[in-house]
Structure formats: structure tokens, C-alpha cells
Design a protein around this motif. Structure first.
Motif, PDB file in Angstrom:
ATOM      1  N   GLU A 109      36.146  -5.257 -89.532  1.00 51.68           N
ATOM      2  CA  GLU A 109      37.544  -4.912 -89.463  1.00 51.68           C
ATOM      3  C   GLU A 109      37.949  -3.402 -89.973  1.00 51.68           C
ATOM      4  O   GLU A 109      38.545  -2.871 -89.538  1.00 51.68           O
ATOM      5  CB  GLU A 109      38.161  -6.105 -90.236  1.00 51.68           C
ATOM      6  CG  GLU A 109      38.412  -7.247 -89.634  1.00 51.68           C
ATOM      7  CD  GLU A 109      38.700  -8.443 -90.440  1.00 51.68           C
ATOM      8  OE1 GLU A 109      39.263  -9.516 -90.024  1.00 51.68           O
ATOM      9  OE2 GLU A 109      38.778  -8.206 -91.655  1.00 51.68           O
ATOM     10  N   ARG A 110      37.117  -3.208 -91.008  1.00 54.49           N
ATOM     11  CA  ARG A 110      37.368  -1.943 -91.694  1.00 54.49           C
ATOM     12  C   ARG A 110      36.872  -0.674 -90.492  1.00 54.49           C
ATOM     13  O   ARG A 110      37.662   0.402 -90.555  1.00 54.49           O
ATOM     14  CB  ARG A 110      36.557  -1.576 -92.876  1.00 54.49           C
ATOM     15  CG  ARG A 110      37.033  -0.791 -93.733  1.00 54.49           C
ATOM     16  CD  ARG A 110      36.894  -0.942 -95.250  1.00 54.49           C
ATOM     17  NE  ARG A 110      36.010  -2.035 -95.368  1.00 54.49           N
ATOM     18  CZ  ARG A 110      34.785  -1.804 -96.331  1.00 54.49           C
ATOM     19  NH1 ARG A 110      34.932  -0.805 -97.047  1.00 54.49           N
ATOM     20  NH2 ARG A 110      33.995  -2.753 -96.366  1.00 54.49           N
ATOM     21  N   LYS A 111      35.880  -0.960 -89.772  1.00 52.30           N
ATOM     22  CA  LYS A 111      35.724   0.056 -88.996  1.00 52.30           C
ATOM     23  C   LYS A 111      36.547   0.233 -87.699  1.00 52.30           C
ATOM     24  O   LYS A 111      36.858   1.286 -87.018  1.00 52.30           O
ATOM     25  CB  LYS A 111      34.239  -0.190 -88.030  1.00 52.30           C
ATOM     26  CG  LYS A 111      33.544   0.776 -87.232  1.00 52.30           C
ATOM     27  CD  LYS A 111      32.320   0.346 -86.841  1.00 52.30           C
ATOM     28  CE  LYS A 111      31.688   1.643 -86.210  1.00 52.30           C
ATOM     29  NZ  LYS A 111      32.414   2.003 -85.163  1.00 52.30           N
ATOM     30  N   LYS A 112      37.197  -0.966 -87.414  1.00 52.27           N
ATOM     31  CA  LYS A 112      38.115  -0.948 -86.193  1.00 52.27           C
ATOM     32  C   LYS A 112      39.448  -0.311 -86.868  1.00 52.27           C
ATOM     33  O   LYS A 112      39.888   0.565 -86.034  1.00 52.27           O
ATOM     34  CB  LYS A 112      38.370  -2.435 -86.122  1.00 52.27           C
ATOM     35  CG  LYS A 112      38.749  -2.725 -84.541  1.00 52.27           C
ATOM     36  CD  LYS A 112      38.580  -4.005 -84.405  1.00 52.27           C
ATOM     37  CE  LYS A 112      39.964  -4.973 -83.941  1.00 52.27           C
ATOM     38  NZ  LYS A 112      39.679  -6.474 -83.691  1.00 52.27           N
ATOM     39  N   LYS A 113      39.589  -0.504 -88.082  1.00 50.72           N
ATOM     40  CA  LYS A 113      40.902   0.379 -88.725  1.00 50.72           C
ATOM     41  C   LYS A 113      40.746   1.920 -88.722  1.00 50.72           C
ATOM     42  O   LYS A 113      41.390   2.693 -88.335  1.00 50.72           O
ATOM     43  CB  LYS A 113      40.854  -0.322 -90.043  1.00 50.72           C
ATOM     44  CG  LYS A 113      42.476  -0.518 -90.521  1.00 50.72           C
ATOM     45  CD  LYS A 113      42.386  -0.978 -91.851  1.00 50.72           C
ATOM     46  CE  LYS A 113      44.009  -0.741 -92.497  1.00 50.72           C
ATOM     47  NZ  LYS A 113      43.894  -1.344 -93.692  1.00 50.72           N
ATOM     48  N   ALA A 114      39.431   2.100 -89.292  1.00 53.40           N
ATOM     49  CA  ALA A 114      39.041   3.537 -89.085  1.00 53.40           C
ATOM     50  C   ALA A 114      38.999   4.213 -87.564  1.00 53.40           C
ATOM     51  O   ALA A 114      39.576   5.214 -87.755  1.00 53.40           O
ATOM     52  CB  ALA A 114      37.511   3.566 -89.619  1.00 53.40           C
ATOM     53  N   ASP A 115      38.449   3.719 -86.916  1.00 56.72           N
ATOM     54  CA  ASP A 115      38.626   3.823 -85.448  1.00 56.72           C
ATOM     55  C   ASP A 115      40.121   4.162 -85.189  1.00 56.72           C
ATOM     56  O   ASP A 115      40.294   5.129 -84.298  1.00 56.72           O
ATOM     57  CB  ASP A 115      37.923   2.895 -84.600  1.00 56.72           C
ATOM     58  CG  ASP A 115      36.323   3.091 -84.696  1.00 56.72           C
ATOM     59  OD1 ASP A 115      35.956   4.080 -85.346  1.00 56.72           O
ATOM     60  OD2 ASP A 115      35.391   2.205 -84.186  1.00 56.72           O
ATOM     61  N   ALA A 116      40.923   3.126 -85.325  1.00 55.62           N
ATOM     62  CA  ALA A 116      42.334   3.310 -84.712  1.00 55.62           C
ATOM     63  C   ALA A 116      42.817   4.714 -85.460  1.00 55.62           C
ATOM     64  O   ALA A 116      43.611   5.197 -84.973  1.00 55.62           O
ATOM     65  CB  ALA A 116      42.962   2.022 -85.331  1.00 55.62           C
ATOM     66  N   GLY A 117      42.622   4.742 -86.820  1.00 55.43           N
ATOM     67  CA  GLY A 117      43.097   5.817 -87.374  1.00 55.43           C
ATOM     68  C   GLY A 117      42.800   7.265 -86.657  1.00 55.43           C
ATOM     69  O   GLY A 117      43.357   8.050 -86.576  1.00 55.43           O
ATOM     70  N   LEU A 118      41.476   7.331 -86.390  1.00 56.46           N
ATOM     71  CA  LEU A 118      40.936   8.369 -85.776  1.00 56.46           C
ATOM     72  C   LEU A 118      41.446   8.544 -84.371  1.00 56.46           C
ATOM     73  O   LEU A 118      42.098   9.964 -84.143  1.00 56.46           O
ATOM     74  CB  LEU A 118      39.416   8.285 -85.571  1.00 56.46           C
ATOM     75  CG  LEU A 118      38.436   8.654 -86.746  1.00 56.46           C
ATOM     76  CD1 LEU A 118      36.989   8.326 -86.433  1.00 56.46           C
ATOM     77  CD2 LEU A 118      38.769  10.070 -87.130  1.00 56.46           C
ATOM     78  N   ASP A 119      41.749   7.420 -83.714  1.00 53.31           N
ATOM     79  CA  ASP A 119      42.487   7.433 -82.395  1.00 53.31           C
ATOM     80  C   ASP A 119      43.934   8.124 -82.614  1.00 53.31           C
ATOM     81  O   ASP A 119      44.479   9.040 -81.780  1.00 53.31           O
ATOM     82  CB  ASP A 119      42.586   6.147 -81.857  1.00 53.31           C
ATOM     83  CG  ASP A 119      41.219   5.910 -81.302  1.00 53.31           C
ATOM     84  OD1 ASP A 119      40.345   6.720 -81.093  1.00 53.31           O
ATOM     85  OD2 ASP A 119      41.085   4.809 -80.666  1.00 53.31           O
ATOM     86  N   ASP A 120      44.560   7.674 -83.561  1.00 52.12           N
ATOM     87  CA  ASP A 120      45.909   8.322 -83.900  1.00 52.12           C
ATOM     88  C   ASP A 120      45.779   9.766 -84.091  1.00 52.12           C
ATOM     89  O   ASP A 120      46.796  10.463 -83.579  1.00 52.12           O
ATOM     90  CB  ASP A 120      46.457   7.504 -85.084  1.00 52.12           C
ATOM     91  CG  ASP A 120      46.886   6.141 -84.711  1.00 52.12           C
ATOM     92  OD1 ASP A 120      46.965   5.739 -83.466  1.00 52.12           O
ATOM     93  OD2 ASP A 120      47.372   5.436 -85.796  1.00 52.12           O
ATOM     94  N   LEU A 121      44.937  10.260 -85.051  1.00 48.02           N
ATOM     95  CA  LEU A 121      44.831  11.642 -85.387  1.00 48.02           C
ATOM     96  C   LEU A 121      44.571  12.452 -84.184  1.00 48.02           C
ATOM     97  O   LEU A 121      45.137  13.403 -83.879  1.00 48.02           O
ATOM     98  CB  LEU A 121      43.796  11.835 -86.414  1.00 48.02           C
ATOM     99  CG  LEU A 121      44.192  11.269 -87.766  1.00 48.02           C
ATOM    100  CD1 LEU A 121      42.886  11.590 -88.733  1.00 48.02           C
ATOM    101  CD2 LEU A 121      45.259  12.196 -88.494  1.00 48.02           C
ATOM    102  N   LEU A 122      43.539  11.836 -83.285  1.00 54.14           N
ATOM    103  CA  LEU A 122      42.979  12.512 -82.270  1.00 54.14           C
ATOM    104  C   LEU A 122      44.357  12.658 -81.162  1.00 54.14           C
ATOM    105  O   LEU A 122      44.672  13.715 -80.491  1.00 54.14           O
ATOM    106  CB  LEU A 122      41.920  11.780 -81.602  1.00 54.14           C
ATOM    107  CG  LEU A 122      41.012  12.606 -80.820  1.00 54.14           C
ATOM    108  CD1 LEU A 122      40.225  13.562 -81.633  1.00 54.14           C
ATOM    109  CD2 LEU A 122      40.121  11.770 -79.953  1.00 54.14           C
ATOM    110  N   GLY A 123      45.009  11.418 -81.081  1.00 61.74           N
ATOM    111  CA  GLY A 123      46.247  11.644 -80.209  1.00 61.74           C
ATOM    112  C   GLY A 123      47.360  12.652 -80.658  1.00 61.74           C
ATOM    113  O   GLY A 123      47.790  13.452 -79.841  1.00 61.74           O
TER     114      GLY A 123
END
Ligand SMILES: [Zn+2]
Length: 136
Positions: A109-123
């Protein structure tokens, strides 16, 4: 890696032996609750206390026609209560340690959260870059 678990286990056993815990092999033997056995005051049958005392209740009603099994097994209700408390406590501790970290998230779950965060930053970064280019 084959055998690594065994090695780890052996190391733990050795450490346990050094610490003077466990049996002669250093194995930690889970001490099984011997439980409480009560003797029927009427027929001297030994029955084990459980959190519901079902066996005792059955025994009292079917063998002696007693609605109140405490007449056969004095203090059984108190034992049952103690057992129920112990069980619920133990279960809570085991459930709390179910692979979850302090923040209540599993590793995945934490990894998923981190990935989502990265996506947001990237976006956000891409959007910024795009608008910057467009601004020309
Ligand atoms: Zn009996």
C-alpha cells in the motif's frame, strides 16, 4: 536461496542457547496453555474449561439434568471468563502485527501511495513544461 532459512534458524537457535532461553536445542517451545480442568462434583468426571464451557453445560444437562452447570463444575463460569479475556487479548496482539507498519499501511500500500505521489509530481512537471513551451 536454498538453505538460507535453515541457516537463519540455526543462528537463532544458537543465540537462544547462548541467552539461555528455549530448550536444550535453543528452540523456543510455545508454552501451550494447559488449561483448567474441573471435576464434576457429582460424578467426578474431568472436563476442560473453555471460553464457552459447552462440554460442561452438555454434561450437566444431559448427565445430571442440571440447568446450571455450575452445580457440577463450581467456578467454571469464572474460568470461562478468564479464558475468553486471554483469548481476546492474544488475538488482538496477533492481529495488530499482521504485517502492517506503524502508519497502518502494508508495504504494498505504501509503495502504491508513493507511486501515485510520483505520478502526481511527474504530471505536474509535464504540465508545467508543456504550458511553458506553449507560452512561446
Ligand atoms: Zn457429572
Amino acid at each position: 536461496m536454498p538453505g538460507s532459512n535453515k541457516t537463519e534458524r540455526n543462528r537463532m537457535l544458537k543465540a537462544n542457547r547462548a541467552a539461555g532461553i528455549g530448550d536444550e536445542m535453543g528452540r523456543i517451545v510455545r508454552v501451550k496453555d494447559p488449561g483448567v480442568t474441573l471435576v464434576c462434583t457429582i460424578c467426578k468426571a474431568e472436563l476442560k474449561c473453555t471460553k464457552s464451557n459447552t462440554e460442561m453445560k452438555n454434561h450437566a444437562s444431559s448427565k445430571h439434568g442440571k440447568a446450571n452447570y455450575e452445580e457440577c463444575f463450581e467456578g467454571a463460569e469464572a474460568h470461562a471468563k478468564a479464558i475468553a479475556e486471554r483469548v481476546s487479548k492474544g488475538g488482538g496482539a496477533a492481529g495488530g502485527g499482521g504485517g502492517k507498519s506503524a502508519d497502518g499501511l502494508t508495504k504494498a500500500e505504501r509503495k502504491k501511495k508513493a507511486d501515485a505521489g510520483l505520478d502526481d509530481l511527474l504530471g505536474a512537471g509535464l504540465a508545467g513544461a508543456k504550458s511553458g513551451k506553449k507560452g512561446k
